[in-house]
Design a protein around this motif. Structure first.
Motif, PDB file in Angstrom:
ATOM      1  N   ASP A  86     -23.611  61.127  14.720  1.00  0.00           N
ATOM      2  CA  ASP A  86     -24.145  59.862  15.183  1.00  0.00           C
ATOM      3  C   ASP A  86     -25.601  59.508  14.872  1.00  0.00           C
ATOM      4  O   ASP A  86     -26.164  60.338  14.849  1.00  0.00           O
ATOM      5  CB  ASP A  86     -23.541  59.693  16.685  1.00  0.00           C
ATOM      6  CG  ASP A  86     -22.811  58.476  16.753  1.00  0.00           C
ATOM      7  OD1 ASP A  86     -22.237  57.938  15.687  1.00  0.00           O
ATOM      8  OD2 ASP A  86     -22.515  58.117  17.920  1.00  0.00           O
ATOM      9  N   LEU A  87     -25.671  58.191  14.727  1.00  0.00           N
ATOM     10  CA  LEU A  87     -27.309  57.944  14.776  1.00  0.00           C
ATOM     11  C   LEU A  87     -27.906  58.051  16.130  1.00  0.00           C
ATOM     12  O   LEU A  87     -27.413  57.479  17.111  1.00  0.00           O
ATOM     13  CB  LEU A  87     -27.085  56.736  14.128  1.00  0.00           C
ATOM     14  CG  LEU A  87     -28.403  55.815  13.760  1.00  0.00           C
ATOM     15  CD1 LEU A  87     -28.956  56.693  12.539  1.00  0.00           C
ATOM     16  CD2 LEU A  87     -28.469  54.545  13.552  1.00  0.00           C
ATOM     17  N   ILE A 103     -30.135  56.686  18.482  1.00  0.00           N
ATOM     18  CA  ILE A 103     -30.749  55.446  18.426  1.00  0.00           C
ATOM     19  C   ILE A 103     -30.605  54.873  19.908  1.00  0.00           C
ATOM     20  O   ILE A 103     -29.362  55.140  20.683  1.00  0.00           O
ATOM     21  CB  ILE A 103     -30.079  54.464  17.421  1.00  0.00           C
ATOM     22  CG1 ILE A 103     -30.721  52.848  17.332  1.00  0.00           C
ATOM     23  CG2 ILE A 103     -28.403  54.141  17.688  1.00  0.00           C
ATOM     24  CD1 ILE A 103     -30.016  52.021  16.544  1.00  0.00           C
ATOM     25  N   GLY A 104     -31.519  54.156  20.382  1.00  0.00           N
ATOM     26  CA  GLY A 104     -31.679  53.934  21.804  1.00  0.00           C
ATOM     27  C   GLY A 104     -30.864  52.728  21.833  1.00  0.00           C
ATOM     28  O   GLY A 104     -31.290  51.599  22.617  1.00  0.00           O
ATOM     29  N   GLN A 105     -29.635  52.492  21.355  1.00  0.00           N
ATOM     30  CA  GLN A 105     -28.878  51.464  21.297  1.00  0.00           C
ATOM     31  C   GLN A 105     -28.462  50.998  22.941  1.00  0.00           C
ATOM     32  O   GLN A 105     -27.940  52.175  23.442  1.00  0.00           O
ATOM     33  CB  GLN A 105     -27.772  51.280  20.377  1.00  0.00           C
ATOM     34  CG  GLN A 105     -27.129  50.008  20.198  1.00  0.00           C
ATOM     35  CD  GLN A 105     -26.102  49.851  19.006  1.00  0.00           C
ATOM     36  OE1 GLN A 105     -26.062  48.740  18.416  1.00  0.00           O
ATOM     37  NE2 GLN A 105     -25.176  50.845  19.159  1.00  0.00           N
ATOM     38  N   HIS A 106     -28.209  49.865  23.314  1.00  0.00           N
ATOM     39  CA  HIS A 106     -27.754  49.694  24.859  1.00  0.00           C
ATOM     40  C   HIS A 106     -26.933  48.515  24.752  1.00  0.00           C
ATOM     41  O   HIS A 106     -27.371  47.422  24.919  1.00  0.00           O
ATOM     42  CB  HIS A 106     -28.971  49.679  25.574  1.00  0.00           C
ATOM     43  CG  HIS A 106     -28.894  49.829  27.067  1.00  0.00           C
ATOM     44  ND1 HIS A 106     -27.697  48.876  27.738  1.00  0.00           N
ATOM     45  CD2 HIS A 106     -29.103  50.678  27.853  1.00  0.00           C
ATOM     46  CE1 HIS A 106     -27.759  49.479  28.991  1.00  0.00           C
ATOM     47  NE2 HIS A 106     -28.706  50.646  29.035  1.00  0.00           N
ATOM     48  N   ARG A 107     -25.677  48.594  24.310  1.00  0.00           N
ATOM     49  CA  ARG A 107     -24.917  47.583  24.085  1.00  0.00           C
ATOM     50  C   ARG A 107     -24.628  46.804  25.500  1.00  0.00           C
ATOM     51  O   ARG A 107     -24.542  45.356  25.317  1.00  0.00           O
ATOM     52  CB  ARG A 107     -23.546  47.937  23.656  1.00  0.00           C
ATOM     53  CG  ARG A 107     -23.116  48.272  22.391  1.00  0.00           C
ATOM     54  CD  ARG A 107     -23.869  47.196  21.232  1.00  0.00           C
ATOM     55  NE  ARG A 107     -23.009  46.067  21.071  1.00  0.00           N
ATOM     56  CZ  ARG A 107     -22.268  45.691  20.109  1.00  0.00           C
ATOM     57  NH1 ARG A 107     -21.933  46.525  19.242  1.00  0.00           N
ATOM     58  NH2 ARG A 107     -21.565  44.488  20.277  1.00  0.00           N
ATOM     59  N   PHE A 146     -26.860  46.193  27.723  1.00  0.00           N
ATOM     60  CA  PHE A 146     -28.047  45.325  27.848  1.00  0.00           C
ATOM     61  C   PHE A 146     -28.368  44.057  26.790  1.00  0.00           C
ATOM     62  O   PHE A 146     -28.658  42.984  26.855  1.00  0.00           O
ATOM     63  CB  PHE A 146     -29.178  46.387  27.716  1.00  0.00           C
ATOM     64  CG  PHE A 146     -30.646  45.257  27.681  1.00  0.00           C
ATOM     65  CD1 PHE A 146     -31.096  44.942  28.889  1.00  0.00           C
ATOM     66  CD2 PHE A 146     -31.192  45.044  26.510  1.00  0.00           C
ATOM     67  CE1 PHE A 146     -32.363  44.377  29.014  1.00  0.00           C
ATOM     68  CE2 PHE A 146     -32.398  44.220  26.592  1.00  0.00           C
ATOM     69  CZ  PHE A 146     -32.950  43.765  27.889  1.00  0.00           C
ATOM     70  N   GLN A 147     -27.915  44.788  25.449  1.00  0.00           N
ATOM     71  CA  GLN A 147     -27.625  43.650  24.367  1.00  0.00           C
ATOM     72  C   GLN A 147     -26.875  42.633  24.771  1.00  0.00           C
ATOM     73  O   GLN A 147     -27.367  41.265  24.577  1.00  0.00           O
ATOM     74  CB  GLN A 147     -27.234  44.272  23.159  1.00  0.00           C
ATOM     75  CG  GLN A 147     -27.558  43.406  21.924  1.00  0.00           C
ATOM     76  CD  GLN A 147     -28.965  43.029  21.730  1.00  0.00           C
ATOM     77  OE1 GLN A 147     -29.680  43.996  21.367  1.00  0.00           O
ATOM     78  NE2 GLN A 147     -28.994  41.749  21.537  1.00  0.00           N
ATOM     79  N   GLU A 168     -28.678  40.419  26.893  1.00  0.00           N
ATOM     80  CA  GLU A 168     -29.845  39.597  26.425  1.00  0.00           C
ATOM     81  C   GLU A 168     -29.479  38.528  25.726  1.00  0.00           C
ATOM     82  O   GLU A 168     -30.061  37.337  25.697  1.00  0.00           O
ATOM     83  CB  GLU A 168     -30.616  40.657  25.343  1.00  0.00           C
ATOM     84  CG  GLU A 168     -31.613  40.131  24.586  1.00  0.00           C
ATOM     85  CD  GLU A 168     -32.435  41.062  23.834  1.00  0.00           C
ATOM     86  OE1 GLU A 168     -32.657  42.274  24.401  1.00  0.00           O
ATOM     87  OE2 GLU A 168     -32.539  40.764  22.668  1.00  0.00           O
TER      88      GLU A 168
END
Lengths: 153, 161
Positions: free
Chosen positions: B2-3, B5-9, B11-12, B15
């Motif tokens: 997996d990548l 990455i500080g992805q945070h769905r 929160f997104q 946003e």
């Protein structure tokens, strides 16, 4: 006191407006965007300085803005949630060559922009050569190619 | 693999929602500005008139701190006595603005309790229209009373930062 409060107010207003404009806004500054930024600077100058054009006032305003920027970075480091609020989070746009259309729609991005970044940074030719494409916090699109997708020489 | 990455769905998603709400708020802000809810404009421009109708004040309901503004006092010729009319401007408004000019120039200007009195010389039978140029130095609601021989009109200007 007035100068510090003015700088704080303008900092918060600009932070809010630029956050609302989205991640991509500042990553691609065209000539017209540059002119707009100059006008934004001109429009905020009077509100920042008021009627006081002294060196002390200017120093206070500049020091406040720099301190706020540094303090914001510190809070973002200390409290990740704060960092997410002020600087957003990275976002996957392409996963194993598959474009995540819902994400592109939400961010008002096109597949062409991803391919643009893929060509510029990796020399890739097709979407299926992309393993990951990520919209970074800075607004740039970073591309990770598939292992067997070396650019043609 | 997996990548990393500080992805945070979650929160997104929040946003995206906050951004859309923000755009609506910006649109409303611009609309309010155009209509005069944030400064000079159609809503802001108004006239307050005394019960008798002899004294009227044209002013902006919403003003800006440290910005040039203008107020007009319209006085009927009924208020003129012996070729003179004296207006008393009192309240928090005169205390919180710098009056930078009065046109026509008053023949006398003196302090009265809670404000300033302006005396104008008037030709027989003429109405008076006196224009006050000023800059607000305070914030918030500024109340004023313009009175001529007991005939008075109250008005309030809200000054934004």
């Amino acid at each position: 006191m007035d100068a510090v409060l003015r700088a704080l107010a303008i900092y918060l207003i600009l932070l809010l407006l630029f956050r609302l404009m989205g991640k991509r806004t500042m990553s691609q500054v065209t000539t017209f965007d540059f002119v707009l930024l100059l006008i934004v600077g001109e429009a905020t100058q009077q509100a920042l300085l008021g009627e006081d054009f002294s060196i002390v006032q200017a120093a206070l305003v500049v020091a406040t803005l720099i301190a706020l920027s540094r303090f914001s970075d510190f809070l973002g480091w200390k409290f990740p949630t704060f960092g997410r609020v002020t600087e957003s989070v990275p976002l996957v746009l392409v996963q194993d060559g598959k474009v995540l259309d819902d994400v592109l729609t939400k961010e008002h991005l096109t597949a062409d922009e991803i391919m643009d970044a893929a060509r510029e940074t990796q020399g890739l030719e097709r979407m299926d050569q992309i393993k990951w494409a990520v919209l970074e916090q800075s607004g740039t699109i970073s591309v990770v190619p598939r292992e067997n997708a070396a650019p043609k020489s | 693999m997996d990548l990393e990455i500080g992805q945070h769905r979650e929160f997104q998603k929040k946003e995206w929602l906050a951004t859309r709400i923000g755009w609506v708020l910006i649109a409303l802000f611009l609309l309010a500005g155009l209509l005069g809810f944030l400064g000079p404009g159609p809503f802001s421009q108004t006239t307050a008139t005394s019960d008798s109708g002899y004294v009227a004040v044209e002013f902006q309901r919403i003003g800006h701190n440290n910005a040039d503004d203008n107020l007009t006092l319209d006085l009927s010729n009924e208020t003129v006595t012996d070729g003179k009319v004296t207006v008393h401007l009192t309240g928090t408004w005169p205390e919180s603005v710098d009056i930078t000019g009065v046109s026509p120039q008053p023949s006398a200007e003196y302090a009265v309790p809670g404000g300033t009195a302006y005396e104008f010389e008037v030709l027989d039978g003429a109405d008076v229209s006196a224009s006050f140029a000023f800059r607000a130095t305070g914030y918030g609601p500024l109340d004023a009373t313009a009175s001529v021989d007991g005939d008075s009109v109250d008005f309030t200007q809200f000054v934004l930062p």
